[in-house]
Scaffold this motif. Structure first.
Motif, PDB file in Angstrom:
ATOM      1  N   ILE A 154       0.876  -1.171   0.000  1.00  0.00           N
ATOM      2  CA  ILE A 154       0.000   0.000   0.000  1.00  0.00           C
ATOM      3  C   ILE A 154       0.905   1.211   0.000  1.00  0.00           C
ATOM      4  O   ILE A 154       1.614   1.456   0.983  1.00  0.00           O
ATOM      5  N   CYS A 158       1.154   5.132  -0.026  1.00  0.00           N
ATOM      6  CA  CYS A 158       0.265   6.226   0.332  1.00  0.00           C
ATOM      7  C   CYS A 158       1.053   7.493   0.617  1.00  0.00           C
ATOM      8  O   CYS A 158       2.165   7.440   1.135  1.00  0.00           O
ATOM      9  N   ALA A 181      -4.213   0.128  12.116  1.00  0.00           N
ATOM     10  CA  ALA A 181      -3.462  -0.370  10.956  1.00  0.00           C
ATOM     11  C   ALA A 181      -2.629  -1.587  11.351  1.00  0.00           C
ATOM     12  O   ALA A 181      -2.604  -2.596  10.625  1.00  0.00           O
ATOM     13  N   ILE A 188       3.251  -1.371   4.061  1.00  0.00           N
ATOM     14  CA  ILE A 188       2.771  -0.018   3.842  1.00  0.00           C
ATOM     15  C   ILE A 188       3.980   0.875   3.603  1.00  0.00           C
ATOM     16  O   ILE A 188       4.929   0.871   4.394  1.00  0.00           O
ATOM     17  N   GLU A 230       4.889   4.686   3.225  1.00  0.00           N
ATOM     18  CA  GLU A 230       4.429   6.058   3.401  1.00  0.00           C
ATOM     19  C   GLU A 230       5.379   6.994   2.668  1.00  0.00           C
ATOM     20  O   GLU A 230       6.598   6.932   2.876  1.00  0.00           O
ATOM     21  N   ILE A 257      -2.780   5.140  -2.715  1.00  0.00           N
ATOM     22  CA  ILE A 257      -3.638   6.156  -2.105  1.00  0.00           C
ATOM     23  C   ILE A 257      -2.936   7.494  -2.284  1.00  0.00           C
ATOM     24  O   ILE A 257      -1.843   7.704  -1.750  1.00  0.00           O
ATOM     25  N   HIS A 279      -7.177  10.632   4.700  1.00  0.00           N
ATOM     26  CA  HIS A 279      -6.252   9.586   4.275  1.00  0.00           C
ATOM     27  C   HIS A 279      -6.023   8.571   5.383  1.00  0.00           C
ATOM     28  O   HIS A 279      -5.826   7.395   5.120  1.00  0.00           O
ATOM     29  N   GLN A 280      -6.080   9.040   6.617  1.00  0.00           N
ATOM     30  CA  GLN A 280      -5.862   8.136   7.735  1.00  0.00           C
ATOM     31  C   GLN A 280      -6.997   7.114   7.846  1.00  0.00           C
ATOM     32  O   GLN A 280      -6.755   5.919   7.975  1.00  0.00           O
ATOM     33  N   ARG A 314      -7.014   4.644   4.801  1.00  0.00           N
ATOM     34  CA  ARG A 314      -6.017   3.567   4.863  1.00  0.00           C
ATOM     35  C   ARG A 314      -6.547   2.404   5.698  1.00  0.00           C
ATOM     36  O   ARG A 314      -6.392   1.240   5.332  1.00  0.00           O
TER      37      ARG A 314
END
Length: 159
Positions: A5, A7, A20, A35, A37, A107, A134-135, A138
């Motif tokens: 993911i 994002c 998460a 994930i 970031e 995202i 966005h939080q 996710r």
């Protein structure tokens, strides 16, 4: 199966981070989930259309740099296809059965995804018309991926 993911932005509040982590733990029995970031582009509140595109392009370049040729890319996009949980499970299973061993869900930042990112996408997915932070989004994506694996495995999950 590897799911990534990508994002823009970070989870800031502890309760989002804990949610998460819980879904990542649950997902670990079905797939390797990572994930990634990426930093958001700093910009003032009021942007001209050209400035909006500049921000999306900068964030998009960071995202595209993290993808590999073998990634099956699913862009989270308001113009994407809306699916039920069962339909998403069917798509995920079809991608896996079709040899897609690396799936990347993207995202975007607060302005969305750049045209270059959307062009790279193999599939565009939408969770509906409302705008989500966005939080929260996710967490919703992690939950839906988890739900999809439960459906694929024939395991019960609350409706």
């Amino acid at each position: 199966m590897t799911i990534r993911i990508l994002c823009i932005g970070k989870l800031k509040e502890r309760f989002y981070t804990e949610a998460a982590q819980e879904f990542l733990k649950r997902l670990s029995r079905y797939a390797a989930v990572e994930i990634v970031e990426l930093p958001d582009e700093k910009a003032p509140e009021q942007l001209s259309p050209a400035e909006r595109e500049r921000v999306k392009d900068a964030e998009g370049r960071r995202m595209l740099a993290k993808l590999t040729d073998g990634d099956f890319v699913v862009a989270m996009d308001l113009k994407g296809k809306e699916l039920s949980s069962e339909q998403l499970a069917g798509e995920l299973q079809g991608w896996m059965n079709g040899g897609k061993s690396r799936i990347a869900f993207l995202i975007g930042g607060s302005l969305g995804l750049s045209d270059a990112v959307l062009s790279r996408a193999n599939y565009r997915l939408c969770f509906g018309k409302p705008t989500f932070s966005h939080q929260i989004f996710r967490i919703m994506l992690l939950e839906q991926i988890y739900r999809a694996f439960k459906i694929i495995s024939g395991e019960p999950y609350h409706k």
